[in-house]
Design a protein around this motif. Structure first.
Motif, mmCIF file in Angstrom:
data_model
loop_
_atom_site.group_PDB
_atom_site.id
_atom_site.type_symbol
_atom_site.label_atom_id
_atom_site.label_comp_id
_atom_site.label_asym_id
_atom_site.label_seq_id
_atom_site.Cartn_x
_atom_site.Cartn_y
_atom_site.Cartn_z
ATOM 1 N N THR A 1 -37.561 -54.381 -13.563
ATOM 2 C CA THR A 1 -37.522 -53.028 -14.132
ATOM 3 C C THR A 1 -37.057 -51.985 -13.120
ATOM 4 O OG1 THR A 1 -39.859 -52.693 -13.589
ATOM 5 C CG2 THR A 1 -39.336 -53.554 -15.788
ATOM 6 N N ARG A 2 -36.454 -52.433 -12.012
ATOM 7 C CA ARG A 2 -35.990 -51.494 -10.989
ATOM 8 C C ARG A 2 -35.033 -50.477 -11.619
ATOM 9 N NH1 ARG A 2 -33.211 -56.110 -10.794
ATOM 10 N NH2 ARG A 2 -30.956 -56.112 -10.354
ATOM 11 N N GLY A 3 -35.099 -49.266 -11.100
ATOM 12 C CA GLY A 3 -34.274 -48.195 -11.649
ATOM 13 C C GLY A 3 -34.776 -47.672 -12.975
ATOM 14 N N GLY A 4 -35.994 -48.061 -13.348
ATOM 15 C CA GLY A 4 -36.571 -47.564 -14.596
ATOM 16 C C GLY A 4 -36.071 -48.245 -15.850
ATOM 17 N N VAL A 5 -35.362 -49.366 -15.710
ATOM 18 C CA VAL A 5 -34.832 -50.069 -16.878
ATOM 19 C C VAL A 5 -35.966 -50.809 -17.587
ATOM 20 C CG1 VAL A 5 -33.241 -51.852 -17.678
ATOM 21 C CG2 VAL A 5 -32.569 -50.316 -15.824
ATOM 22 N N ARG A 6 -36.146 -50.548 -18.864
ATOM 23 C CA ARG A 6 -37.225 -51.159 -19.636
ATOM 24 C C ARG A 6 -36.706 -51.953 -20.841
ATOM 25 N NH1 ARG A 6 -41.944 -50.986 -16.642
ATOM 26 N NH2 ARG A 6 -41.936 -49.048 -15.442
ATOM 27 N N ASP A 7 -35.531 -51.633 -21.325
ATOM 28 C CA ASP A 7 -34.981 -52.314 -22.489
ATOM 29 C C ASP A 7 -34.726 -53.780 -22.146
ATOM 30 O OD1 ASP A 7 -33.559 -52.168 -25.220
ATOM 31 O OD2 ASP A 7 -32.046 -53.064 -23.898
ATOM 32 N N LYS B 1 -41.558 -55.596 -10.962
ATOM 33 C CA LYS B 1 -40.947 -54.455 -10.267
ATOM 34 C C LYS B 1 -39.465 -54.678 -10.034
ATOM 35 C CE LYS B 1 -45.104 -52.818 -7.887
ATOM 36 N NZ LYS B 1 -45.768 -52.579 -6.577
#
Length: 418
Positions: free
Chosen positions: A242-248, A239
């Motif tokens: 990947t905070r802020g929706g960063v997945r790359d 969590k």
């Protein structure tokens, strides 16, 4: 379908646990076949050896080869705060003999594992690569061998009095038998890559492992290797990463580099190379260490969070212990799972001792420095456990640490299944 029963022991996996067990068993005069799915050399992460890898490497006869290798020598570990403040290095020779335990190595696993396979073959072990193990063969509740398929599509059965599972984190047997247990807390995620030319410390500190902290109890490893290469990765809760929706993966990695000044400065001198990697749910354990005709090794038995680089040491140790225990079973002709109770208990004790330190490390308010400030005599105990001297009574250390952070109850795993 052919069936071959001319072996004393079958071993799944040619990693450190499998090849160490195979080398010990071949040294006792047994006919051993190692089955490896991949073609060596092949990539693996887990490159930093800790001091107490020395004993199993010595038992295997590998110390001369390690000393003659080009692997980066490692004498210490240091810790770095997010603002870049670096601790004094923790030198192993302040606690151990400089010429043996106190000097270890940072390895390129593809080369280290290849060295172990070649060494096993030199000792008389047969290793078949690019062979897929499909299933365990059982008769009357006992494992009697495996079914395999070769690269050319040929499928056949192999039989032996004992089958050892050294399949690593994949945990071939435990997964298929429904034995795997997740650790209730240690479910971190790691993202890592490699740099060429990253800045290093000088002199004796050139090969030091650096643990560099980022917020929310995350951390980077910075592991200098030979050929001017550095392994560097960040470990934290998913969590957080990947905070802020960063997945790359590159975006995750680059963002965390900015969270530690020392990492940022050291990597700025180098060039990133190769892909970014990810793995998750580090800590899993098998409820059983084996069953009639079957014994689990290394990560296939217990896979622990990598923060203290204990994986290869535990794999080598388990292989050596298993090799001796299985030899005794073969000599006596007695394969009752109870024979391996001591083996399972020894590994369980070692993993649980290291696991307690890992739990303390991830506690948001915990600091080893605080423990040592209040109890200076505990510094040596902490160093010993972190260095891999894990099969000792650390009850006094745990009572001291519990004043600063709660420690976990032992997990119910590692006994033989009757």
């Amino acid at each position: 379908m052919q069936s071959d029963s001319s072996y004393d022991v079958l071993i799944i996996g040619a990693g450190p646990s499998g090849t160490s067990a195979a080398t010990i068993l071949a040294g006792h005069g047994h006919r051993v076949l190692v089955l490896e799915r991949e073609k060596f050399p092949r990539y693996r992460v887990g490159e930093s050896l800790i001091p107490f890898t020395y004993q199993p490497l010595e038992r295997l006869g590998l110390i001369p080869k390690m000393k003659a290798s080009h692997f980066q020598k490692k004498y210490s570990v240091s810790f770095v705060q997010p603002d870049g403040r670096r601790s004094q290095p923790f030198y192993f020779h302040n606690r151990y003999d400089r010429d043996t335990i106190a000097q270890t190595w940072q390895v390129l696993r593809s080369e280290f594992d290849q060295m172990m396979v070649d060494h096993a073959r030199e000792r008389g072990v047969e290793v078949r690569e690019e062979v897929e193990v499909n299933r365990l063969l059982t008769e009357d509740g006992r494992v009697v061998g495996v079914e395999v398929t070769e690269k050319n599509g040929a499928t056949y059965e192999l039989r032996a009095p004992m089958t050892l599972d050294g399949s690593g984190k994949e945990a071939f047997a435990a997964t298929r038998q429904g034995w795997r247990l997740n650790d209730p807390f240690l479910n971190k995620v790691a993202v890592w890559t490699y740099y060429e030319g990253s800045q290093r410390e000088s002199g004796e500190d050139e090969g030091a492992t650096t643990v560099a902290f980022v917020p929310d109890k995350g951390w980077f490893w910075h592991i200098p290797q030979h050929n001017n290469r550095v392994s560097v990765g960040v470990v934290a809760d998913g969590k957080y990463l990947t905070r802020g929706g960063v997945r790359d993966l590159k975006a995750i990695f680059d963002r965390e580099v900015g969270e530690n000044a020392w990492i940022r400065d050291h990597l700025s001198a180098g060039k990133q190379e190769g892909p970014y990697h990810i793995t998750s749910e580090f800590s899993r354990h098998s409820r059983y260490c084996g069953s009639p005709g079957l014994l689990l090794l290394g990560d296939a038995l217990a896979f622990l969070d990598p923060v203290f680089s204990s994986g290869v040491m535990l794999a080598l140790k388990s292989g050596v212990l298993a090799g001796d225990a299985v030899h005794e079973a073969l000599v006596s002709g007695d394969f009752n799972p109870n024979r391996f109770a001591e083996y399972g208990a020894t590994l369980r004790e070692g993993v649980e001792n290291m696991r307690k330190l890992v739990y303390a490390f991830y506690n948001p308010t915990f600091s080893f420095k605080d423990v040592i400030m209040k109890y200076p005599d505990m510094a040596g105990e902490i160093t010993d456990c972190l260095s891999g001297d894990v099969n000792r009574d650390y009850s006094e250390l745990w009572s001291r640490i519990e004043e600063f952070a709660p420690l976990p109850e032992s997990l119910p795993y590692g006994v033989p299944l009757q």
